[in-house]
Scaffold this motif. Structure first.
Motif: not given
Length: 237
Positions: A231-236
């Motif tokens: 569940n990788f954390l994605e930059l907006i």
């Protein structure tokens, strides 16, 4: 790692990473919606842990949501003017409820950890792994924003929300993780100040929804998930 003003991250997807061929330098990333980020709030137990600091010169909106769901459904909020840190949530049919987390004048500059646990109809708040507050409630969290992303660094990045409701800010973050179906502070301590390679040996490892240590991000602005879920954390951007 510093999360910059108006460049938050979000948790909404499960990533699939294909191994790249030996003669190529590009790895293909595919992602799909992960309902776990919508559902775990409504379980009888969960735990959210964040380790961070906010320096005096960091840029913040009047209210800054360190993590949370849109429209203040649930989250951790800081008001810089009053040096007020509080956990906020909304129960079906009610207005926002909040639990204050006591702060010393310069405590955030030095860095603290905050742990939010839910045990059935009670929230318990820990600062630096010591209990500092709690609150009982009736019912369950409102479902209006159930299927929205969980944001880190703002309340929402949605274009249909006015700027005063996005609650942007900067923070230097060291660690963030979520445990599903667990409200035991002893389980939290297992993951704090521990090498990530030891995690799979813990009995609670299957409950670890996500774990981000913010040491490395790739060129797509993705923070690797140290749990088994990708569940990788994605930059907006």
């Amino acid at each position: 790692m510093k999360i910059n003003y108006k460049q938050p991250y979000w948790m909404k997807f499960k990533w699939e990473i294909e191994e790249h061929p030996d003669d190529q330098y590009v790895t293909q990333y595919n992602k799909k919606l992960n309902d776990a980020f919508d559902e775990f709030f409504y379980n009888d137990e969960f735990t959210i842990h964040i380790d961070f600091r906010i320096e005096e010169d960091f840029v913040l909106d009047e209210h800054f949501m360190l993590f949370g769901k849109p429209s203040k459904n649930i989250g951790l909020v800081y008001n810089k003017i009053n040096n007020h840190l509080f956990f906020i949530y909304r129960i079906k049919g009610q207005n926002n409820q909040s639990i204050t987390i006591p702060l010393l004048s310069d405590e955030l500059e030095n860095g603290i950890s905050v742990t939010i646990t839910r045990n059935k109809n009670k929230f318990i708040i820990y600062k630096n792994l010591e209990e500092v507050g709690s609150q009982e409630f009736e019912g369950n969290l409102c479902e209006k924003y159930r299927d929205t992303a969980l944001y880190l660094g703002c309340s929402s990045d949605s274009f249909d929300n006015s700027p005063e409701n996005k609650w942007y800010g900067e923070m230097d973050i060291r660690m963030f993780f979520i445990l599903e179906n667990i409200s035991d502070i002893q389980s939290v301590k297992e993951y704090v100040n521990t090498e990530t390679f030891k995690f799979p040996t813990y009995s609670t490892y299957t409950n670890l929804l996500c774990y981000y240590d913010f040491n490395i991000s790739n060129n797509l602005g993705i923070i690797y998930d140290e749990s088994s879920n990708k569940n990788f954390l994605e930059l907006i951007k």
